[in-house]
Scaffold this active site. Structure first.
Site, PDB file in Angstrom:
ATOM      1  N   LYS A  13       0.729  -1.022   0.019  1.00  0.00           N
ATOM      2  CA  LYS A  13      -0.056   0.098  -0.061  1.00  0.00           C
ATOM      3  C   LYS A  13       0.790   1.448  -0.163  1.00  0.00           C
ATOM      4  O   LYS A  13       0.529   2.176  -0.691  1.00  0.00           O
ATOM      5  CB  LYS A  13      -1.022  -0.011   1.090  1.00  0.00           C
ATOM      6  CG  LYS A  13      -1.995  -1.255   1.138  1.00  0.00           C
ATOM      7  CD  LYS A  13      -2.942  -1.174   2.534  1.00  0.00           C
ATOM      8  CE  LYS A  13      -2.048  -1.117   3.792  1.00  0.00           C
ATOM      9  NZ  LYS A  13      -1.741  -2.372   4.302  1.00  0.00           N
ATOM     10  N   ARG A  88      -9.363   0.300   9.465  1.00  0.00           N
ATOM     11  CA  ARG A  88      -9.001  -1.150   9.884  1.00  0.00           C
ATOM     12  C   ARG A  88      -9.980  -1.844  10.361  1.00  0.00           C
ATOM     13  O   ARG A  88      -9.645  -2.914  10.945  1.00  0.00           O
ATOM     14  CB  ARG A  88      -7.591  -0.841  10.434  1.00  0.00           C
ATOM     15  CG  ARG A  88      -6.391  -1.388   9.833  1.00  0.00           C
ATOM     16  CD  ARG A  88      -5.161  -0.937  10.662  1.00  0.00           C
ATOM     17  NE  ARG A  88      -3.714  -1.658  10.521  1.00  0.00           N
ATOM     18  CZ  ARG A  88      -2.970  -1.074   9.716  1.00  0.00           C
ATOM     19  NH1 ARG A  88      -3.237   0.042   9.392  1.00  0.00           N
ATOM     20  NH2 ARG A  88      -1.709  -1.620   9.750  1.00  0.00           N
ATOM     21  N   ARG A 127      11.914  -6.777   5.159  1.00  0.00           N
ATOM     22  CA  ARG A 127      12.003  -5.136   4.717  1.00  0.00           C
ATOM     23  C   ARG A 127      12.619  -4.375   5.390  1.00  0.00           C
ATOM     24  O   ARG A 127      12.980  -4.512   6.796  1.00  0.00           O
ATOM     25  CB  ARG A 127      10.491  -4.669   5.095  1.00  0.00           C
ATOM     26  CG  ARG A 127      10.152  -3.381   4.652  1.00  0.00           C
ATOM     27  CD  ARG A 127       8.634  -3.148   4.726  1.00  0.00           C
ATOM     28  NE  ARG A 127       8.020  -3.318   5.658  1.00  0.00           N
ATOM     29  CZ  ARG A 127       6.429  -3.103   5.767  1.00  0.00           C
ATOM     30  NH1 ARG A 127       5.860  -2.600   4.788  1.00  0.00           N
ATOM     31  NH2 ARG A 127       5.836  -3.114   7.018  1.00  0.00           N
ATOM     32  N   ARG A 154      11.850  -1.898  11.167  1.00  0.00           N
ATOM     33  CA  ARG A 154      11.076  -1.455  11.854  1.00  0.00           C
ATOM     34  C   ARG A 154      10.776  -2.292  13.117  1.00  0.00           C
ATOM     35  O   ARG A 154      10.891  -3.626  12.832  1.00  0.00           O
ATOM     36  CB  ARG A 154       9.632  -1.389  10.978  1.00  0.00           C
ATOM     37  CG  ARG A 154       9.413   0.025  10.637  1.00  0.00           C
ATOM     38  CD  ARG A 154       7.994  -0.011   9.678  1.00  0.00           C
ATOM     39  NE  ARG A 154       6.882  -0.577  10.175  1.00  0.00           N
ATOM     40  CZ  ARG A 154       5.763  -0.881   9.441  1.00  0.00           C
ATOM     41  NH1 ARG A 154       5.629  -0.043   8.430  1.00  0.00           N
ATOM     42  NH2 ARG A 154       4.579  -1.098  10.047  1.00  0.00           N
ATOM     43  N   ARG A 165       0.084  -9.499  13.311  1.00  0.00           N
ATOM     44  CA  ARG A 165      -0.552  -8.405  12.423  1.00  0.00           C
ATOM     45  C   ARG A 165      -1.412  -8.913  11.399  1.00  0.00           C
ATOM     46  O   ARG A 165      -2.374  -8.477  11.124  1.00  0.00           O
ATOM     47  CB  ARG A 165       0.451  -7.713  11.649  1.00  0.00           C
ATOM     48  CG  ARG A 165       1.057  -6.252  12.644  1.00  0.00           C
ATOM     49  CD  ARG A 165       2.545  -6.023  12.141  1.00  0.00           C
ATOM     50  NE  ARG A 165       2.502  -5.282  11.000  1.00  0.00           N
ATOM     51  CZ  ARG A 165       3.681  -4.962  10.491  1.00  0.00           C
ATOM     52  NH1 ARG A 165       4.790  -5.652  10.928  1.00  0.00           N
ATOM     53  NH2 ARG A 165       3.644  -4.329   9.303  1.00  0.00           N
TER      54      ARG A 165
HETATM   55  P1  ADP Z   1       1.296  -2.336   8.181  1.00  0.00           P
HETATM   56  O1  ADP Z   1       0.271  -1.957   7.201  1.00  0.00           O
HETATM   57  O2  ADP Z   1       2.580  -2.698   7.446  1.00  0.00           O
HETATM   58  O3  ADP Z   1       0.949  -3.212   9.259  1.00  0.00           O
HETATM   59  P2  ADP Z   1       1.376   0.495   9.273  1.00  0.00           P
HETATM   60  O4  ADP Z   1       2.252   1.355   9.041  1.00  0.00           O
HETATM   61  O5  ADP Z   1      -0.042   0.785   8.550  1.00  0.00           O
HETATM   62  O6  ADP Z   1       1.883  -1.051   9.070  1.00  0.00           O
HETATM   63  O7  ADP Z   1       0.460   0.315  10.922  1.00  0.00           O
HETATM   64  C1  ADP Z   1       1.744   0.079  11.776  1.00  0.00           C
HETATM   65  C2  ADP Z   1       0.873  -0.233  12.963  1.00  0.00           C
HETATM   66  O8  ADP Z   1       0.503   1.110  13.448  1.00  0.00           O
HETATM   67  C3  ADP Z   1      -0.145  -1.155  13.188  1.00  0.00           C
HETATM   68  O9  ADP Z   1       0.224  -2.411  13.394  1.00  0.00           O
HETATM   69  C4  ADP Z   1      -0.944  -0.578  14.040  1.00  0.00           C
HETATM   70  O10 ADP Z   1      -0.607  -0.835  15.452  1.00  0.00           O
HETATM   71  C5  ADP Z   1      -0.947   0.856  14.058  1.00  0.00           C
HETATM   72  N1  ADP Z   1      -2.018   1.416  13.283  1.00  0.00           N
HETATM   73  C6  ADP Z   1      -2.018   1.966  11.909  1.00  0.00           C
HETATM   74  N2  ADP Z   1      -2.995   2.225  11.458  1.00  0.00           N
HETATM   75  C7  ADP Z   1      -3.798   1.934  12.267  1.00  0.00           C
HETATM   76  C8  ADP Z   1      -5.714   1.889  12.481  1.00  0.00           C
HETATM   77  N3  ADP Z   1      -6.201   2.726  11.484  1.00  0.00           N
HETATM   78  N4  ADP Z   1      -6.122   1.569  13.474  1.00  0.00           N
HETATM   79  C9  ADP Z   1      -5.524   0.834  14.445  1.00  0.00           C
HETATM   80  N5  ADP Z   1      -3.975   1.104  14.367  1.00  0.00           N
HETATM   81  C10 ADP Z   1      -3.487   1.321  13.485  1.00  0.00           C
END
Ligand code: ADP
Ligand code: ZN
Length: 208
Positions: A13, A88, A127, A154, A165
């Site tokens: 994404k 999400r 990554r 990360r 996740r």
């Molecule tokens: P990825 O899509 O690679 O899992 P992101 O960078 O989108 O990683 O998100 C990293 C972390 O940030 C998630 O695992 C969660 O803990 C938090 N997070 C991000 N966006 C949301 C959301 N919309 N709702 C709840 N937690 C979120």
């Protein structure tokens, strides 16, 4: 154009967003990036969010919804935005709909980048991200190919956290695919190919 990007963690994404922004100038709203910035800056939000993030769990809805609502009120989003990593959960999707109808700026499309979970575990575990410019590469990149900066992993990109996740994604986020299909907004792209190939299809799907 107002776009929601759907897809498991590591589906690409962020990569596709970057390409769209570079070519078309949409405003990128990545909740993951916003949260990592908050953690780095040591804000109250950052302190609250860090424990959830490190475990691979979702940050509570009220925190995230507040963050996105505030961001959408900024004028640069009026020309069109890409929401990456939000919504999400169903509660987040409902809150987003309410906010966008209040702003009279409905979504145009929910784009699903579809990738097999096992491919994802491999992808994310290898990554690496540039500490300086945010470039996303792999373990093969010893330094950042864009700026020469240091590449790091990360905190939440280790295999155990990645598996959690993915579980969280399957339980809480995947149901949104049906939600957006029901709204007649869903478009699905096969994400298990090279980024440039995926990007061509993304553009075609968006009519760009
Ligand atoms: P990825 O899509 O690679 O899992 P992101 O960078 O989108 O990683 O998100 C990293 C972390 O940030 C998630 O695992 C969660 O803990 C938090 N997070 C991000 N966006 C949301 C959301 N919309 N709702 C709840 N937690 C979120
Ligand atoms: Zn860099």
């Amino acid at each position: 154009m107002n776009i929601v990007l759907l897809g498991a963690p590591g589906a690409g994404k962020g990569t596709q967003s970057e390409k769209l922004i570079e070519e078309f100038g949409f405003c990128h709203i990545s909740t993951g990036d916003m949260l990592r910035a908050a953690v780095k800056a040591g804000t109250e939000l950052g302190k609250k969010a860090k424990t959830y993030m490190d475990a691979g769990d979702l940050v509570p809805d009220d925190l995230i919804i507040g963050l996105v609502t505030e961001r959408l009120s900024e004028p640069d989003t009026e020309a069109g935005f890409i929401l990456d990593g939000f919504p999400r959960t169903s509660a987040q999707a409902v809150a987003l709909d309410a906010e966008l109808s209040k702003l009279d700026r409905p979504l145009d499309v929910a784009l699903l980048i579809d990738v097999d979970p096992e491919v994802i575990v491999k992808r994310i575990s290898s990554r690496r991200v540039c500490r300086q410019c945010g470039y996303v590469g792999t373990v093969e990149d010893k330094v950042c190919p864009k700026c020469g900066g240091e590449m790091y992993q990360r905190d939440d990109d280790n295999e155990a956290t990645v598996r959690n996740r993915l579980d969280v994604y399957n339980t809480s986020t995947a149901p949104l695919i049906d939600y957006y299909r029901g709204c007649d907004l869903l478009v699905t792209i096969d994400g298990d190919r090279k980024p440039d190939v995926v990007y061509e299809e993304v553009k075609e799907a968006l009519g760009l």
